[in-house]
Design a protein around this motif. Structure first.
Motif, PDB file in Angstrom:
ATOM      1  N   THR A 496       0.825  -1.210   0.000  1.00 30.39           N
ATOM      2  CA  THR A 496       0.000   0.000   0.000  1.00 30.39           C
ATOM      3  C   THR A 496       0.858   1.258   0.000  1.00 30.39           C
ATOM      4  O   THR A 496       0.637   2.180  -0.791  1.00 30.39           O
ATOM      5  N   VAL A 497       1.853   1.312   0.880  1.00 35.82           N
ATOM      6  CA  VAL A 497       2.722   2.493   0.944  1.00 35.82           C
ATOM      7  C   VAL A 497       3.579   2.583  -0.318  1.00 35.82           C
ATOM      8  O   VAL A 497       3.799   3.673  -0.860  1.00 35.82           O
ATOM      9  N   GLY A 498       4.045   1.430  -0.803  1.00 36.24           N
ATOM     10  CA  GLY A 498       4.880   1.427  -2.004  1.00 36.24           C
ATOM     11  C   GLY A 498       4.180   1.946  -3.237  1.00 36.24           C
ATOM     12  O   GLY A 498       4.829   2.350  -4.208  1.00 36.24           O
ATOM     13  N   ALA A 499       2.850   1.961  -3.204  1.00 37.35           N
ATOM     14  CA  ALA A 499       2.073   2.416  -4.364  1.00 37.35           C
ATOM     15  C   ALA A 499       1.763   3.909  -4.326  1.00 37.35           C
ATOM     16  O   ALA A 499       1.081   4.419  -5.225  1.00 37.35           O
ATOM     17  N   VAL A 500       2.254   4.629  -3.320  1.00 35.84           N
ATOM     18  CA  VAL A 500       1.995   6.074  -3.230  1.00 35.84           C
ATOM     19  C   VAL A 500       2.642   6.771  -4.429  1.00 35.84           C
ATOM     20  O   VAL A 500       3.857   6.645  -4.640  1.00 35.84           O
ATOM     21  N   PRO A 501       1.890   7.498  -5.226  1.00 39.02           N
ATOM     22  CA  PRO A 501       2.454   8.168  -6.416  1.00 39.02           C
ATOM     23  C   PRO A 501       3.557   9.152  -6.033  1.00 39.02           C
ATOM     24  O   PRO A 501       3.409   9.926  -5.081  1.00 39.02           O
ATOM     25  N   GLY A 502       4.663   9.101  -6.756  1.00 39.06           N
ATOM     26  CA  GLY A 502       5.759  10.031  -6.513  1.00 39.06           C
ATOM     27  C   GLY A 502       6.833   9.509  -5.588  1.00 39.06           C
ATOM     28  O   GLY A 502       7.941  10.052  -5.552  1.00 39.06           O
ATOM     29  N   LEU A 503       6.546   8.444  -4.826  1.00 37.68           N
ATOM     30  CA  LEU A 503       7.555   7.866  -3.944  1.00 37.68           C
ATOM     31  C   LEU A 503       8.548   7.067  -4.778  1.00 37.68           C
ATOM     32  O   LEU A 503       8.154   6.207  -5.572  1.00 37.68           O
ATOM     33  N   GLY A 519       5.787 -13.796   2.820  1.00 36.92           N
ATOM     34  CA  GLY A 519       4.984 -12.803   2.116  1.00 36.92           C
ATOM     35  C   GLY A 519       5.638 -11.435   2.092  1.00 36.92           C
ATOM     36  O   GLY A 519       5.422 -10.650   1.160  1.00 36.92           O
ATOM     37  N   VAL A 520       6.442 -11.112   3.117  1.00 37.63           N
ATOM     38  CA  VAL A 520       7.162  -9.835   3.133  1.00 37.63           C
ATOM     39  C   VAL A 520       8.211  -9.818   2.028  1.00 37.63           C
ATOM     40  O   VAL A 520       8.378  -8.821   1.320  1.00 37.63           O
ATOM     41  N   VAL A 521       8.930 -10.932   1.875  1.00 36.43           N
ATOM     42  CA  VAL A 521       9.924 -11.038   0.799  1.00 36.43           C
ATOM     43  C   VAL A 521       9.236 -10.886  -0.554  1.00 36.43           C
ATOM     44  O   VAL A 521       9.722 -10.164  -1.444  1.00 36.43           O
ATOM     45  N   ASP A 522       8.101 -11.534  -0.719  1.00 39.36           N
ATOM     46  CA  ASP A 522       7.355 -11.441  -1.975  1.00 39.36           C
ATOM     47  C   ASP A 522       6.887 -10.009  -2.230  1.00 39.36           C
ATOM     48  O   ASP A 522       6.919  -9.530  -3.367  1.00 39.36           O
ATOM     49  N   ALA A 523       6.453  -9.333  -1.157  1.00 37.37           N
ATOM     50  CA  ALA A 523       5.978  -7.953  -1.311  1.00 37.37           C
ATOM     51  C   ALA A 523       7.099  -7.038  -1.779  1.00 37.37           C
ATOM     52  O   ALA A 523       6.890  -6.163  -2.633  1.00 37.37           O
ATOM     53  N   VAL A 524       8.312  -7.236  -1.245  1.00 36.38           N
ATOM     54  CA  VAL A 524       9.455  -6.435  -1.688  1.00 36.38           C
ATOM     55  C   VAL A 524       9.762  -6.731  -3.152  1.00 36.38           C
ATOM     56  O   VAL A 524      10.001  -5.817  -3.953  1.00 36.38           O
ATOM     57  N   ALA A 525       9.749  -8.011  -3.524  1.00 40.19           N
ATOM     58  CA  ALA A 525      10.059  -8.399  -4.900  1.00 40.19           C
ATOM     59  C   ALA A 525       9.038  -7.854  -5.892  1.00 40.19           C
ATOM     60  O   ALA A 525       9.378  -7.562  -7.048  1.00 40.19           O
ATOM     61  N   GLU A 526       7.793  -7.684  -5.444  1.00 42.69           N
ATOM     62  CA  GLU A 526       6.713  -7.289  -6.346  1.00 42.69           C
ATOM     63  C   GLU A 526       6.359  -5.811  -6.271  1.00 42.69           C
ATOM     64  O   GLU A 526       5.464  -5.357  -6.989  1.00 42.69           O
ATOM     65  N   THR A 527       7.046  -5.056  -5.411  1.00 43.19           N
ATOM     66  CA  THR A 527       6.777  -3.625  -5.265  1.00 43.19           C
ATOM     67  C   THR A 527       7.964  -2.847  -5.816  1.00 43.19           C
ATOM     68  O   THR A 527       9.051  -2.859  -5.219  1.00 43.19           O
ATOM     69  N   PRO A 528       7.824  -2.184  -6.948  1.00 33.74           N
ATOM     70  CA  PRO A 528       8.967  -1.525  -7.598  1.00 33.74           C
ATOM     71  C   PRO A 528       9.700  -0.527  -6.714  1.00 33.74           C
ATOM     72  O   PRO A 528      10.928  -0.378  -6.828  1.00 33.74           O
ATOM     73  N   THR A 529       8.992   0.167  -5.846  1.00 29.83           N
ATOM     74  CA  THR A 529       9.658   1.173  -5.009  1.00 29.83           C
ATOM     75  C   THR A 529      10.418   0.557  -3.836  1.00 29.83           C
ATOM     76  O   THR A 529      11.290   1.209  -3.260  1.00 29.83           O
ATOM     77  N   ALA A 530      10.092  -0.677  -3.459  1.00 29.49           N
ATOM     78  CA  ALA A 530      10.741  -1.323  -2.310  1.00 29.49           C
ATOM     79  C   ALA A 530      12.174  -1.694  -2.668  1.00 29.49           C
ATOM     80  O   ALA A 530      12.420  -2.371  -3.664  1.00 29.49           O
TER      81      ALA A 530
END
Length: 715
Positions: A496-503, A519-530
């Motif tokens: 959710t936070v990783g999807a904030v526009p401009g971050l 799931g945390v590892v997966d979230a990092v892998a799937e979130t471009p800003t992470a």
């Protein structure tokens, strides 16, 4: 009859436990039907029951912050303070079935609360405001109708959140982030608690100074308004001394004063974030940071020259804040040593305000006043954003100690960020773990997660102000949301936070192997800003020592997390913390730690020799190791850590990496300093005024133990 209105809640609990057979009535207000009275009485009973049933061991006397594994860790039961109001929002549904279906989507982060309210709520009055209702006063009495000279403080909410719904909400123990279902004649309300208002001054210990009568008080009158966010919580306060001048800033009947502060921060990122919040509060009072090169000029008579001459001396701060850390040994001695010169100033008659904050303040409490009587305010980390409230009593000429457990309230002022590019954002406070060596649960309290909406609001505001990188903070960040009703997942928050526009970049610390999900590892892998960076302390490579530490995980569990990271993100950076010389650690246990490091090859490990800390079980054990053994093992593990750090950075040679420019290289002013997504420091030639806050491509031409150098390229 025993009235507990003016007693600390711990005192009420002690009375309850000392004599279970004695019946007493609890009358905080004239009407026992007042909601606040019911909430506090319920919490006292729940906590009393949990304490009576808990095992007896080290730490049982600490009611506010229990240190035993298995002790009560629900902040709704432990935190029983003078709550004034709740800030809430709601979504109105026609049926309970629709409400529960929507609540499920809210829990799994498919929707956020404001979106759900804007699209689905049947409440026309709050729909366009994202469901926001505002502050609900807890001083409402439902059984006894108000008399002519009384007024229902929540009457203006009757058409939005009717009394029947308010009664269900306000008599249910809740904390920020909780979502509950209540009903009324309007339908079914999904209500979220966004924030609480606490009378922090009633939670503090106040001691009048002997010389306070010598000060000329300044009188300031105000009325506290629920939800106003003001630090002024007393009517007719008498504010004394130069600090009083700051608290009176803005009134017409005072002389302007130029007050300065200096803050010294020890310890971890959490303390750094707390210091930013403290500075924001001080600046809101009109107290500014003292510059490095500020001088004062005074005129003094000279008998030799039969005239007067000017004397120029470096200016000293009017307010001293020491934000302390208690992790390492001799932490208390460092505090006393640092405060010595400032206490001397006060004894010499200077009107300086001395504040001790942070973990040592929470740990030592009133004993700090006995050791250094010149201290004005002692406050735990939970009061970092409420220092202005506490300073009113200090300005009255009192000494104040604020270490009682409290719900963490949202900031009423903005933190003074130390960077204009990267920012800390707290997402969870405290820790419910009971590691046998660790003092953090005692000093930072139980876990309290912030509402998703509050976190998102802060991140969006930072992005609007030009910040490019945000680091989410928590002592045990993987536990985010498990204290909420209903529970939430940290992996959902990351997305959710990783999807904030401009971050541009998102980081987080600190993970715990016991709770870090795949799931945390997966979230990092799937979130471009992470960022491809994980900080996961393992503390020891020996299962026997991990068990003695009470870590709740094994060597194998930790390695499975590393395997998942390497599988999803092969080039990710992994850092950790480790302790050597723990009581009972054998040479083989230590070698197991070294072998784990060889297997993982960390990008960096924060190493420390074990040191006994107050109120921790391991400190009382007889199988302590000698300092010689500890230092020998510390030296050996540091050598291996340095070897691995060098190897890991060497792989970057010749690569073109993305660098976020943060500051100037203080040692080479023509260079700028930034970090890669892996967290590596990079130096390169450039103009900081032009490049600060920008993402640039740098080709690495040299690798060192803990940094890289290169040249900006357009490749």
């Amino acid at each position: 009859m025993i009235s507990l209105f003016h007693l600390p809640i711990a005192g009420a609990i002690c009375l309850l436990l000392i004599d279970k057979t004695r019946a007493f009535q609890f009358h905080p207000w004239k009407h026992p039907s007042c909601v606040a009275a019911q909430r506090i009485h319920t919490s006292v009973a729940l906590l009393g029951s949990s304490l009576q049933n808990s095992p007896s061991a080290v730490g049982t006397t600490n009611i506010k912050y229990p240190t035993l594994r298995g002790s009560e860790v629900d902040s709704r039961k432990i935190v029983s303070e003078p709550l004034l109001a709740l800030r809430v929002g709601h979504v109105l549904f026609a049926s309970e079935e629709l409400a529960r279906q929507s609540l499920d989507k809210l829990t799994t982060a498919e929707w956020n609360f404001e979106q759900m309210a804007s699209v689905l709520s049947n409440c026309a009055e709050t729909r366009e405001e994202g469901g926001n209702i505002g502050w609900v006063n807890l001083a409402e009495c439902f059984d006894d109708p108000p008399t002519d000279d009384q007024k229902n403080p929540n009457q203006h909410l009757d058409l939005i959140l009717p009394p029947s719904a308010r009664r269900q909400l306000l008599t249910t123990p809740t904390k920020p982030g909780d979502v509950v279902l209540v009903t009324s004649e309007r339908g079914v309300h999904v209500v979220q608690v966004m924030d609480v208002m606490v009378d922090v001054r009633r939670l503090s210990f106040v001691k009048a100074r002997n010389n306070s009568a010598n000060k000329q008080p300044l009188v300031y009158s105000n009325d506290m308004e629920v939800g106003g966010g003001s630090s002024n919580a007393m009517k007719g306060s008498k504010l004394a001394g130069v600090l009083g001048g700051a608290l009176l800033d803005g009134s017409d009947d005072k002389t302007k004063v130029d007050l300065t502060y200096k803050i010294e921060t020890m310890g971890c990122q959490m303390n750094s974030a707390d210091s930013e919040r403290i500075e924001g509060q001080l600046m809101s009072l009109g107290i500014r940071p003292l510059g490095d090169e500020e001088f004062l000029e005074s005129v003094e008579s000279s008998e030799q020259d039969a005239g007067k001459k000017k004397k120029r001396e470096k200016r000293k701060p009017d307010v001293i804040v020491l934000n302390t850390c208690s992790i390492r040994d001799h932490a208390e001695q460092k505090v006393y040593s640092y405060l010595g010169p400032h206490a001397k100033r006060k004894r010499a008659g200077e009107d300086v305000t001395i504040i001790v904050a942070g973990c040592v303040a929470q740990q030592e409490g009133q004993s700090l006043l006995r050791r250094i009587p010149e201290i004005d305010l002692v406050m735990g980390p939970q009061y970092a954003n409420r220092i202005s409230d506490l300073l009113e009593d200090v300005a009255n000429g009192n000494q104040v100690v604020a270490t009682e457990a409290s719900h963490i309230m949202e900031d009423s002022t903005k933190p003074r960020r130390q960077s204009s590019t990267c920012a800390w954002v707290n997402v969870i406070y405290g820790c419910n773990e009971r590691c046998t060596y660790c003092i953090v649960p005692t000093t930072r309290g139980v876990e309290q997660s912030r509402p998703v909406e509050s976190i998102l609001e802060e991140v969006k505001e930072l992005v609007d102000r030009g910040y490019k990188e945000v680091t989410l903070l928590g002592q045990n960040i993987d536990a985010y949301g498990r204290d909420m009703i209903p529970k939430r997942k940290f992996s959902d928050l990351l997305r959710t936070v990783g999807a904030v526009p401009g971050l541009e970049r998102l980081r987080f610390v600190t993970s715990h192997p016991r709770y870090m999900s795949l799931g945390v590892v997966d979230a990092v892998a799937e979130t471009p800003t992470a960022c491809e960076y994980f900080h996961v302390p393992f503390q020891s490579g020996s299962n026997e020592i991990l068990k003695a530490m009470g870590r709740g995980h094994t060597r194998e569990k930790f390695l499975s997390i590393v395997h998942r990271i390497r599988q999803r993100l092969p080039d990710a950076a992994i850092t950790a913390d480790v302790i050597v010389g723990f009581p009972g650690e054998t040479e083989q246990d230590f070698l197991d730690t070294l072998s784990l490091m060889e297997e993982v090859k960390f990008d960096n490990v924060n190493t420390a020799a074990y040191s006994p800390r107050p109120n921790t079980p391991a400190a009382t054990w007889e199988n302590q190791l000698s300092e010689e053994v500890k230092q020998d093992r510390l030296q050996r593990i540091n050598e291996l850590n340095l070897q691995h750090a060098t190897e890991r950075r060497a792989r970057m040679m010749g690569r073109v990496v993305e660098v976020l420019v943060e500051e100037r290289n203080v040692k080479v002013p023509t260079q700028v300093m930034g970090r890669t997504r892996h967290g590596y420091i990079v130096y390169c030639e450039g103009d900081i005024d032009e490049l600060r806050g920008k993402l640039v491509k740098v080709k690495i031409s040299k690798t060192q133990r803990y940094y890289l150098t290169g040249e900006i390229t357009k490749e």
